[in-house]
Write a protein that holds these residues in place. Structure first.
Motif, PDB file in Angstrom:
ATOM      1  N   ALA A  39      36.999  44.469  42.282  1.00  0.00           N
ATOM      2  CA  ALA A  39      37.114  43.011  42.404  1.00  0.00           C
ATOM      3  C   ALA A  39      37.104  42.307  41.058  1.00  0.00           C
ATOM      4  O   ALA A  39      37.400  41.118  40.983  1.00  0.00           O
ATOM      5  CB  ALA A  39      35.986  42.475  43.280  1.00  0.00           C
ATOM      6  N   GLN A  45      40.996  39.963  44.024  1.00  0.00           N
ATOM      7  CA  GLN A  45      39.970  39.075  44.578  1.00  0.00           C
ATOM      8  C   GLN A  45      40.186  38.769  46.061  1.00  0.00           C
ATOM      9  O   GLN A  45      39.242  38.836  46.840  1.00  0.00           O
ATOM     10  CB  GLN A  45      39.914  37.756  43.794  1.00  0.00           C
ATOM     11  N   TYR A  48      39.345  41.821  48.115  1.00  0.00           N
ATOM     12  CA  TYR A  48      37.894  42.034  48.082  1.00  0.00           C
ATOM     13  C   TYR A  48      37.180  41.063  49.026  1.00  0.00           C
ATOM     14  O   TYR A  48      36.317  41.469  49.804  1.00  0.00           O
ATOM     15  CB  TYR A  48      37.380  41.866  46.651  1.00  0.00           C
ATOM     16  N   GLN A  49      37.550  39.802  48.992  1.00  0.00           N
ATOM     17  CA  GLN A  49      36.925  38.803  49.870  1.00  0.00           C
ATOM     18  C   GLN A  49      37.252  39.089  51.337  1.00  0.00           C
ATOM     19  O   GLN A  49      36.394  38.942  52.208  1.00  0.00           O
ATOM     20  CB  GLN A  49      37.363  37.390  49.465  1.00  0.00           C
ATOM     21  N   THR A  50      38.463  39.518  51.611  1.00  0.00           N
ATOM     22  CA  THR A  50      38.841  39.878  52.971  1.00  0.00           C
ATOM     23  C   THR A  50      38.038  41.077  53.446  1.00  0.00           C
ATOM     24  O   THR A  50      37.562  41.122  54.582  1.00  0.00           O
ATOM     25  CB  THR A  50      40.357  40.185  53.036  1.00  0.00           C
ATOM     26  N   GLN A  52      35.053  41.959  52.464  1.00  0.00           N
ATOM     27  CA  GLN A  52      33.661  41.558  52.688  1.00  0.00           C
ATOM     28  C   GLN A  52      33.448  40.937  54.061  1.00  0.00           C
ATOM     29  O   GLN A  52      32.359  41.033  54.619  1.00  0.00           O
ATOM     30  CB  GLN A  52      33.201  40.577  51.605  1.00  0.00           C
ATOM     31  N   THR A  53      34.447  40.292  54.606  1.00  0.00           N
ATOM     32  CA  THR A  53      34.304  39.648  55.915  1.00  0.00           C
ATOM     33  C   THR A  53      34.837  40.514  57.055  1.00  0.00           C
ATOM     34  O   THR A  53      34.731  40.126  58.211  1.00  0.00           O
ATOM     35  CB  THR A  53      35.027  38.292  55.935  1.00  0.00           C
TER      36      THR A  53
END
Length: 89
Positions: A39, A45, A48-50, A52-53
């Motif tokens: 990340a 980014q 990575y954010q996707t 995490q959820t």
């Protein structure tokens, strides 16, 4: 006695070179094989954010599938992943 001293000296020198080299390589691989390291690249980014959820990170079983599980070869297949294509053309 002298014929045993020279090989023993080379073994010691080899160990003094190999151990730090192996340790640094292993440390680098561990540090760069984390989702947080991936990340650190601005292009990743969103992924990575996707992640995490997603259920790959948040699920009822508590299992986390990180980037390396899919984007790097399994430990037992590392040699084939990097070298088999080169060796077999």
């Amino acid at each position: 006695m002298k014929k045993f001293l020279r090989p023993a000296l080379w073994i010691i020198v080899g160990l003094l070179i190999a151990f730090p080299l192996f340790s640094l390589t292993y440390y680098t691989m561990v540090r760069t094989s984390t989702p947080q390291f991936c990340a650190s690249c601005h292009e990743i980014q969103f992924a990575y954010q996707t992640w995490q959820t997603s259920t790959h990170h948040n699920n009822g079983q508590g299992f986390v599938a990180d980037c390396m599980d899919c984007h790097l070869p399994a430990p037992q297949d590392t040699f084939n992943f990097f070298y088999a294509k080169t060796l077999h053309g």
